[in-house]
Scaffold this motif. Structure first.
Motif, PDB file in Angstrom:
ATOM      1  N   ILE A  98       0.842  -1.190   0.000  1.00  0.00           N
ATOM      2  CA  ILE A  98       0.000   0.000   0.000  1.00  0.00           C
ATOM      3  C   ILE A  98       0.882   1.247   0.000  1.00  0.00           C
ATOM      4  O   ILE A  98       2.077   1.194   0.299  1.00  0.00           O
ATOM      5  CB  ILE A  98      -0.944   0.039   1.211  1.00  0.00           C
ATOM      6  N   ILE A  99       0.287   2.393  -0.349  1.00  0.00           N
ATOM      7  CA  ILE A  99       0.976   3.680  -0.336  1.00  0.00           C
ATOM      8  C   ILE A  99       0.343   4.544   0.739  1.00  0.00           C
ATOM      9  O   ILE A  99      -0.872   4.747   0.758  1.00  0.00           O
ATOM     10  CB  ILE A  99       0.886   4.375  -1.708  1.00  0.00           C
ATOM     11  N   LYS A 100       1.164   5.063   1.627  1.00  0.00           N
ATOM     12  CA  LYS A 100       0.693   5.848   2.765  1.00  0.00           C
ATOM     13  C   LYS A 100       1.331   7.235   2.727  1.00  0.00           C
ATOM     14  O   LYS A 100       2.533   7.370   2.553  1.00  0.00           O
ATOM     15  CB  LYS A 100       1.042   5.134   4.072  1.00  0.00           C
ATOM     16  N   GLU A 101       0.512   8.268   2.896  1.00  0.00           N
ATOM     17  CA  GLU A 101       1.037   9.629   2.943  1.00  0.00           C
ATOM     18  C   GLU A 101       1.588   9.938   4.338  1.00  0.00           C
ATOM     19  O   GLU A 101       0.933   9.669   5.348  1.00  0.00           O
ATOM     20  CB  GLU A 101      -0.046  10.643   2.584  1.00  0.00           C
ATOM     21  N   ILE A 102       2.785  10.511   4.380  1.00  0.00           N
ATOM     22  CA  ILE A 102       3.425  10.888   5.637  1.00  0.00           C
ATOM     23  C   ILE A 102       3.214  12.389   5.817  1.00  0.00           C
ATOM     24  O   ILE A 102       3.829  13.195   5.118  1.00  0.00           O
ATOM     25  CB  ILE A 102       4.925  10.548   5.632  1.00  0.00           C
ATOM     26  N   GLU A 103       2.354  12.772   6.730  1.00  0.00           N
ATOM     27  CA  GLU A 103       1.981  14.175   6.884  1.00  0.00           C
ATOM     28  C   GLU A 103       2.766  14.896   7.979  1.00  0.00           C
ATOM     29  O   GLU A 103       2.832  16.125   7.975  1.00  0.00           O
ATOM     30  CB  GLU A 103       0.485  14.284   7.174  1.00  0.00           C
ATOM     31  N   ASP A 104       3.330  14.151   8.937  1.00  0.00           N
ATOM     32  CA  ASP A 104       3.953  14.793  10.091  1.00  0.00           C
ATOM     33  C   ASP A 104       5.467  14.879   9.983  1.00  0.00           C
ATOM     34  O   ASP A 104       6.148  15.179  10.964  1.00  0.00           O
ATOM     35  CB  ASP A 104       3.576  14.047  11.382  1.00  0.00           C
ATOM     36  N   ASP A 105       6.029  14.634   8.803  1.00  0.00           N
ATOM     37  CA  ASP A 105       7.466  14.734   8.643  1.00  0.00           C
ATOM     38  C   ASP A 105       7.870  16.208   8.561  1.00  0.00           C
ATOM     39  O   ASP A 105       7.286  16.967   7.779  1.00  0.00           O
ATOM     40  CB  ASP A 105       7.905  13.996   7.362  1.00  0.00           C
ATOM     41  N   PRO A 106       8.852  16.660   9.342  1.00  0.00           N
ATOM     42  CA  PRO A 106       9.242  18.085   9.316  1.00  0.00           C
ATOM     43  C   PRO A 106       9.750  18.549   7.951  1.00  0.00           C
ATOM     44  O   PRO A 106       9.669  19.737   7.631  1.00  0.00           O
ATOM     45  CB  PRO A 106      10.339  18.171  10.379  1.00  0.00           C
ATOM     46  N   ARG A 107      10.253  17.629   7.132  1.00  0.00           N
ATOM     47  CA  ARG A 107      10.737  18.019   5.807  1.00  0.00           C
ATOM     48  C   ARG A 107       9.598  18.475   4.913  1.00  0.00           C
ATOM     49  O   ARG A 107       9.782  19.339   4.040  1.00  0.00           O
ATOM     50  CB  ARG A 107      11.501  16.858   5.172  1.00  0.00           C
ATOM     51  N   VAL A 108       8.412  17.906   5.115  1.00  0.00           N
ATOM     52  CA  VAL A 108       7.241  18.334   4.343  1.00  0.00           C
ATOM     53  C   VAL A 108       6.894  19.782   4.685  1.00  0.00           C
ATOM     54  O   VAL A 108       6.554  20.583   3.812  1.00  0.00           O
ATOM     55  CB  VAL A 108       6.048  17.401   4.620  1.00  0.00           C
ATOM     56  N   ARG A 109       6.988  20.116   5.965  1.00  0.00           N
ATOM     57  CA  ARG A 109       6.731  21.496   6.378  1.00  0.00           C
ATOM     58  C   ARG A 109       7.749  22.445   5.746  1.00  0.00           C
ATOM     59  O   ARG A 109       7.390  23.544   5.305  1.00  0.00           O
ATOM     60  CB  ARG A 109       6.794  21.589   7.900  1.00  0.00           C
ATOM     61  N   MET A 110       8.997  22.027   5.685  1.00  0.00           N
ATOM     62  CA  MET A 110      10.030  22.887   5.101  1.00  0.00           C
ATOM     63  C   MET A 110       9.811  23.106   3.615  1.00  0.00           C
ATOM     64  O   MET A 110      10.146  24.165   3.077  1.00  0.00           O
ATOM     65  CB  MET A 110      11.413  22.266   5.327  1.00  0.00           C
ATOM     66  N   LEU A 111       9.266  22.135   2.925  1.00  0.00           N
ATOM     67  CA  LEU A 111       9.047  22.249   1.483  1.00  0.00           C
ATOM     68  C   LEU A 111       7.756  22.974   1.139  1.00  0.00           C
ATOM     69  O   LEU A 111       7.536  23.341  -0.023  1.00  0.00           O
ATOM     70  CB  LEU A 111       9.026  20.859   0.844  1.00  0.00           C
ATOM     71  N   ASN A 112       6.893  23.194   2.124  1.00  0.00           N
ATOM     72  CA  ASN A 112       5.614  23.841   1.870  1.00  0.00           C
ATOM     73  C   ASN A 112       5.378  25.103   2.683  1.00  0.00           C
ATOM     74  O   ASN A 112       4.475  25.877   2.363  1.00  0.00           O
ATOM     75  CB  ASN A 112       4.467  22.857   2.138  1.00  0.00           C
TER      76      ASN A 112
END
Length: 427
Positions: free
Chosen positions: A78-92
């Motif tokens: 399955i494919i799961k979205e990782i929402e709480d990774d700090p790198r996602v915050r840095m990129l957005n």
């Protein structure tokens, strides 16, 4: 493998001496020159700047998402979205730098298009990413070895050398993965023509729209009269005064010169240049004027935006993931906002595929980077369908529950409980 023989290089724009450069843009536009095209000059061309800004702004506003491929309790992938990774915050959102994520991505994309390369420093504490810092193109250079096979290089910022894995790197039209080629260098001829046309137009405006020509006289002018006439004529053509008339002495007349081909075709040439510049970026011209049809807009997204998105996601997967994460994690941009027309067509195609019974809904969700839902791994069929088994050469009719070889009907009961002495039919 060569360990030494490093050489430093930077994709700098060639400089041209300002000495002895003619300021007569009209003459230069007519006769041509060898002026080197640079990114700064290219950005003064309206169509070029519009194309660069459109691409950079469109991509910069798209959210970046992080996904992980894993197995569920049943062992299914399955494919799961990782929402709480700090790198996602840095990129957005907050990069931890003075630039926001949108500003950082915009600056990097403009550097990539204009100069061929862009970088952002990854500030880490151990394996944890603390912040991301954009580095302007003129603030870094590269040092690479001389081995054409086992290529190695370092990035130099402020006199200090760093290994490439410390940066997010994007290159355009690269041949070595170290430096790229910007659009002004790769398409210098057409951009030079467009830039010189601007100079030509500027010279015409500076003259206040007055026609070019020459003076004829039957009398010889004194030096005093000649100087006075020159001063008056210079003031007339300066475009910075309210005087639009020069009074000529007796026996002197103004002879208007014929318009050159460049003057007569200026507007047509500007339109042609604009179209050719759009072709460089693979952008439909109507998109820049907000007059594009859905087909033209979607075509521009596919040809001008998606290739750069692929470059960006590849760079993020390579540079912004740990080595231990690269087998299961990946980044992707959410393109739903800019692909509305295509989403409608894609979902309609999915609907037809599900209706035809050759794809499951979970397979569709996987294509859309969405996690699987229990119970959606089934293929729907109509009871009125007749199913042919290509291996056993038999037909199964769900509505009646019968299997036949095309001649003798066999019921589903016969399949499960074959008559005594019969071989039965495998289900």
């Amino acid at each position: 493998m060569k360990l030494f023989g490093w050489r430093e290089s930077r994709a700098e724009e060639p400089q041209q001496s300002e000495e002895n450069v003619s300021t007569d843009y009209t003459l230069r536009a007519l006769l041509g020159n060898d002026e080197v095209m640079t990114a700064d000059k290219a950005m003064q061309i309206p169509t070029y700047a519009a194309c660069v800004n459109f691409i950079a702004d469109t991509i910069a506003m798209l959210p970046v998402k992080l996904y992980k491929m894993e197995n569920d309790e049943s062992g299914k992938r399955i494919i799961k979205e990782i929402e709480d990774d700090p790198r996602v915050r840095m990129l957005n959102g907050d990069t931890g730098d003075t630039l926001s994520a949108v500003e950082m991505k915009t600056a990097m994309l403009k550097d990539t298009l204009n100069h061929g390369s862009s970088v952002a420093y990854i500030n880490k504490a151990g394996t944890k990413t603390k912040s991301v810092h954009y580095v302007a193109f003129d603030e870094f250079s590269t040092v690479k070895n001389e081995d054409p096979i086992f290529k190695t290089y370092q990035i130099v910022v402020g006199g200090q050398r760093y290994w490439p894995h410390n940066f997010i790197k994007i290159h355009r039209a690269t041949k070595d993965g170290v430096t790229g080629i910007g659009v002004p260098y790769q398409n210098s001829e057409i951009l030079s023509v467009a830039y010189q046309s601007l100079g030509f137009e500027k010279a015409m405006v500076a003259k206040g729209g007055n026609k070019r020509g020459f003076l004829k006289t039957t009398k010889r002018l004194t030096n005093e009269a000649m100087n006075a006439l020159k001063a008056a004529w210079r003031k007339l053509y300066s475009g910075n005064n309210d005087e639009t008339v020069v009074v000529l002495n007796d026996g002197m007349e103004f002879q208007e010169s014929s318009s050159s081909a460049a003057e007569l075709q200026l507007n047509e040439n500007k339109r042609t240049n604009a179209t050719e510049i759009c072709e460089i970026f693979k952008i439909c011209p109507a998109v820049l004027n907000d007059k594009a049809t859905d087909e033209e807009y979607n075509l521009t997204i596919k040809t001008a935006i998606l290739p750069l998105l692929n470059e960006l996601t590849t760079a993020l997967d390579r540079d912004f993931l740990l080595e231990s994460e690269k087998k299961s994690y990946f980044y992707a941009f959410d393109t739903a906002e800019i692909m509305r027309g295509d989403i409608e067509k894609r979902y309609k195609a999915y609907g037809e595929a599900v209706k035809a019974g050759w794809i499951t809904k979970n397979e569709i969700r996987a294509k859309e980077n969405m996690h699987a839902i229990e119970g959606l791994d089934v293929v729907g069929m109509s009871l009125g369908d007749v199913i042919f088994d290509v291996e056993k050469k038999t037909f199964f009719t769900p509505n009646t529950g019968t299997v036949t070889d095309g001649l003798t009907p066999v019921t589903a009961k016969d399949i499960q409980n074959p008559k005594e002495g019969g071989e039965g039919i495998e289900g």
